[in-house]
Design a protein around this motif. Sequence first.
Motif, PDB file in Angstrom:
ATOM      1  N   GLY A 141      79.453  -8.794  32.405  1.00 30.86           N
ATOM      2  CA  GLY A 141      80.319  -8.029  33.300  1.00 30.86           C
ATOM      3  C   GLY A 141      81.786  -8.204  32.927  1.00 30.86           C
ATOM      4  N   ALA A 142      82.143  -9.453  32.647  1.00 28.02           N
ATOM      5  CA  ALA A 142      83.561  -9.740  32.359  1.00 28.02           C
ATOM      6  C   ALA A 142      84.002  -9.062  31.062  1.00 28.02           C
ATOM      7  CB  ALA A 142      83.773 -11.252  32.270  1.00 28.02           C
ATOM      8  N   VAL A 143      83.168  -9.115  30.016  1.00 23.75           N
ATOM      9  CA  VAL A 143      83.614  -8.485  28.761  1.00 23.75           C
ATOM     10  C   VAL A 143      83.652  -6.965  28.923  1.00 23.75           C
ATOM     11  CG1 VAL A 143      82.913 -10.349  27.185  1.00 23.75           C
ATOM     12  CG2 VAL A 143      81.287  -8.513  27.679  1.00 23.75           C
ATOM     13  N   ALA A 144      82.731  -6.426  29.727  1.00 25.77           N
ATOM     14  CA  ALA A 144      82.731  -4.974  29.936  1.00 25.77           C
ATOM     15  C   ALA A 144      84.009  -4.539  30.648  1.00 25.77           C
ATOM     16  CB  ALA A 144      81.513  -4.554  30.747  1.00 25.77           C
ATOM     17  N   ARG A 145      84.455  -5.373  31.613  1.00 21.06           N
ATOM     18  CA  ARG A 145      85.668  -5.018  32.356  1.00 21.06           C
ATOM     19  C   ARG A 145      86.926  -5.231  31.526  1.00 21.06           C
ATOM     20  NH1 ARG A 145      82.702  -7.151  36.547  1.00 21.06           N
ATOM     21  NH2 ARG A 145      83.572  -9.223  36.178  1.00 21.06           N
ATOM     22  N   SER A 146      86.905  -6.319  30.739  1.00 21.68           N
ATOM     23  CA  SER A 146      88.144  -6.647  30.037  1.00 21.68           C
ATOM     24  C   SER A 146      88.367  -5.762  28.809  1.00 21.68           C
ATOM     25  CB  SER A 146      88.177  -8.110  29.630  1.00 21.68           C
ATOM     26  OG  SER A 146      87.233  -8.317  28.602  1.00 21.68           O
ATOM     27  N   ALA A 147      87.289  -5.221  28.244  1.00 21.34           N
ATOM     28  CA  ALA A 147      87.471  -4.377  27.049  1.00 21.34           C
ATOM     29  C   ALA A 147      86.569  -3.154  27.155  1.00 21.34           C
ATOM     30  CB  ALA A 147      87.136  -5.181  25.788  1.00 21.34           C
ATOM     31  N   PRO A 148      86.829  -2.319  28.193  1.00 18.23           N
ATOM     32  CA  PRO A 148      85.903  -1.203  28.448  1.00 18.23           C
ATOM     33  C   PRO A 148      85.810  -0.251  27.264  1.00 18.23           C
ATOM     34  CG  PRO A 148      87.900  -1.002  29.796  1.00 18.23           C
ATOM     35  CD  PRO A 148      87.954  -2.339  29.140  1.00 18.23           C
ATOM     36  N   GLY A 149      86.924  -0.054  26.571  1.00 16.17           N
ATOM     37  CA  GLY A 149      86.907   0.883  25.443  1.00 16.17           C
ATOM     38  C   GLY A 149      85.991   0.402  24.338  1.00 16.17           C
ATOM     39  N   ILE A 150      86.090  -0.889  24.031  1.00 17.87           N
ATOM     40  CA  ILE A 150      85.241  -1.436  22.962  1.00 17.87           C
ATOM     41  C   ILE A 150      83.777  -1.399  23.396  1.00 17.87           C
ATOM     42  CG2 ILE A 150      84.752  -3.495  21.551  1.00 17.87           C
ATOM     43  CD1 ILE A 150      87.663  -4.309  21.925  1.00 17.87           C
ATOM     44  N   GLY A 151      83.553  -1.770  24.664  1.00 17.57           N
ATOM     45  CA  GLY A 151      82.176  -1.862  25.168  1.00 17.57           C
ATOM     46  C   GLY A 151      81.406  -0.561  25.080  1.00 17.57           C
ATOM     47  N   VAL A 152      82.093   0.566  25.276  1.00 13.82           N
ATOM     48  CA  VAL A 152      81.365   1.843  25.261  1.00 13.82           C
ATOM     49  C   VAL A 152      81.363   2.494  23.864  1.00 13.82           C
ATOM     50  CG1 VAL A 152      81.730   2.378  27.700  1.00 13.82           C
ATOM     51  CG2 VAL A 152      83.391   3.196  25.994  1.00 13.82           C
ATOM     52  N   SER A 153      81.987   1.836  22.909  1.00 13.57           N
ATOM     53  CA  SER A 153      82.084   2.477  21.585  1.00 13.57           C
ATOM     54  C   SER A 153      80.948   2.037  20.662  1.00 13.57           C
ATOM     55  CB  SER A 153      83.419   2.105  20.925  1.00 13.57           C
ATOM     56  OG  SER A 153      84.477   2.530  21.739  1.00 13.57           O
ATOM     57  N   TYR A 154      80.694   2.886  19.665  1.00 14.46           N
ATOM     58  CA  TYR A 154      79.775   2.494  18.596  1.00 14.46           C
ATOM     59  C   TYR A 154      80.294   1.243  17.912  1.00 14.46           C
ATOM     60  CZ  TYR A 154      77.295   7.034  18.287  1.00 14.46           C
ATOM     61  OH  TYR A 154      76.541   8.130  18.510  1.00 14.46           O
ATOM     62  N   THR A 204      69.594   2.570  13.182  1.00 12.18           N
ATOM     63  CA  THR A 204      70.039   2.594  14.582  1.00 12.18           C
ATOM     64  C   THR A 204      71.558   2.755  14.731  1.00 12.18           C
ATOM     65  OG1 THR A 204      69.898   0.172  14.510  1.00 12.18           O
ATOM     66  CG2 THR A 204      68.131   1.298  15.662  1.00 12.18           C
ATOM     67  N   VAL A 205      72.258   3.155  13.676  1.00 12.22           N
ATOM     68  CA  VAL A 205      73.715   3.326  13.648  1.00 12.22           C
ATOM     69  C   VAL A 205      74.453   1.999  13.883  1.00 12.22           C
ATOM     70  CG1 VAL A 205      75.727   4.556  14.514  1.00 12.22           C
ATOM     71  CG2 VAL A 205      73.540   5.733  14.349  1.00 12.22           C
ATOM     72  N   GLY A 206      74.067   1.302  14.931  1.00 13.45           N
ATOM     73  CA  GLY A 206      74.720   0.012  15.194  1.00 13.45           C
ATOM     74  C   GLY A 206      73.882  -0.782  16.181  1.00 13.45           C
ATOM     75  N   THR A 207      74.313  -1.999  16.415  1.00 20.85           N
ATOM     76  CA  THR A 207      73.668  -2.837  17.438  1.00 20.85           C
ATOM     77  C   THR A 207      74.452  -2.611  18.734  1.00 20.85           C
ATOM     78  OG1 THR A 207      73.154  -4.422  15.696  1.00 20.85           O
ATOM     79  CG2 THR A 207      73.044  -5.242  17.961  1.00 20.85           C
ATOM     80  N   PRO A 208      73.772  -2.508  19.895  1.00 24.66           N
ATOM     81  CA  PRO A 208      74.509  -2.280  21.142  1.00 24.66           C
ATOM     82  C   PRO A 208      75.687  -3.249  21.290  1.00 24.66           C
ATOM     83  CG  PRO A 208      72.178  -2.068  21.534  1.00 24.66           C
ATOM     84  CD  PRO A 208      72.336  -2.542  20.108  1.00 24.66           C
ATOM     85  N   THR A 209      76.833  -2.694  21.645  1.00 19.76           N
ATOM     86  CA  THR A 209      78.073  -3.456  21.576  1.00 19.76           C
ATOM     87  C   THR A 209      78.168  -4.528  22.668  1.00 19.76           C
ATOM     88  OG1 THR A 209      79.041  -1.401  20.806  1.00 19.76           O
ATOM     89  CG2 THR A 209      80.579  -3.153  21.349  1.00 19.76           C
TER      90      THR A 209
END
Length: 484
Positions: free
Chosen positions: A139-152, A351-356
């Motif tokens: 949760g914390a990493v998703a909130r602190s870096a939302p842009g990175i979290g949703v990117s490939y 799979t293009v990438g591993t889930p971020t």
Amino acid sequence: VHASDGTHRLYERLADELAASIQSGALRPGDRLPSVRSLSRQQRVSVSTVLEAYVRLENQGLVEVRPQSGHYVRLRRSLLEEVAEPRAARPSMTPTKVSIRERVMSVYGAVRDPGVVQLGAAYLSPELLPAEKLGRMLGAVARSAPGIGVSYDPPPGFAPLRRLIARRSLDWGCRLAPDDIVTTVGAIEGLQLCLRAVTKAGDKVVVESPTYYGMLQLIESMGLKAIEVPVRPRSGIDLDALQQVLRAHRVKACLLIPNFNNPLGSLLSDADKAHLVRLLSEREIPLIEDDIYGDLYFGAARPRPAKAFDRDGFVMLCSSFSKTLAPGYRVGWTAPGRFRAQVELLKFVNTVGTPTLPQMAIAEFLETGGYDHHLRRLRRVLEAQVEQFRAAIVEHFPEGTRISRPLGGFLLWIELPPRADAFELHSRALERGISIAPGALFSAKQRYKNCLRLSCGFAWSERFERSIRSLGEIARSLERRRAM
Ligand SMILES: Cc1ncc(COP(=O)(O)O)c(C=O)c1O
């Protein structure tokens, strides 16, 4: 210490009462005794009286102290020491087209059912994993870096995670650089990518016998042929047998689990690892090494992977956090040596990438979550659980049953007397709500019909005691029926 009556001191009486509970089976081997403080409160005696009682039980060999953990009823080591280990396998080492998928599916259909006692699948129960802490970090990493979290996150994968894995690899004598590593969706994707990078349909691949059925499923799905080389119950793959195979066949890859083979828990020595790597590198044969159980050792130190002996880049190391942190996060990695570019490309295609986000959460855990502390605790718990399961199997299974003595991990391999059929045991056990893994799943030639694998990944409880007793009853009845 006050005398409670003319002859018995208080601590002696307390010790005798506890000894009686152990003798009656109310307290079983491996059970934790109450903490000194809680027993002192409950019995209204001083802390020193309880301590003296525990020392007396220790001197009698009934109780053992586990550092930083407490007092436990001692396992019946003498009995456990006497139990025979499974016999070393002697598979015929000819190439085999693998056909195992349906058998695996027929067994694992039951694994999703929460009502079934899960002794079949190799996973840890969530209460042994730092699930909440990881969840908070996610949760914390998703909130602190939302842009990175949703990117490939295209290959080679999340850089901080690769750096942390590279740093840890120094402890296993590997000296990986972050750029040697490609992150994957679980270890299984790494194994598959490595196999794809170095083989094509029809090629021959060496596996251990017995081996993890996931390896056999990969081989089947890629149209490869498996050559089974025996594993010695404690010391790993038989290198003389492997040499014979290498002389007789054009082997394209070896797919091995040198540290705590699934299902046997065997461990290849450093000298054998060095020898193995030399044998294969000389012939330019890639070794795809699965080290998923390496951190779960029971000995004094983390065993090195064969990769630590790799000079020419022919070792393709694969692992994941599935057996130590969170199988559901599906975060794994590979260090594919000289085949890194091919693996990276295949990863992108696959799979293009591993889930971020899961990669970010695991990196955060490695950095700040106390991973080593968690591993120390987990190893202690798993070793005790394995002993607990072994003790129950000795007690309840038919005479002549052989049980592995794993050196790490949390799996047991059990060889029943020759006439018992473990597939039948599996069906009958499932009727009673218990799942096991029949031995034939662990061989391309579907050997090991009288063997089974049990997982000790759940905290020992009454429920498991009952299940092991039930399995023992069924095994006995199968044996009787066959004997008639
Ligand atoms: C030896 C071995 N390799 C790989 C896997 C699969 O690992 P993951 O869940 O990381 O894909 C398992 C899981 O049981 C295993 O036992």
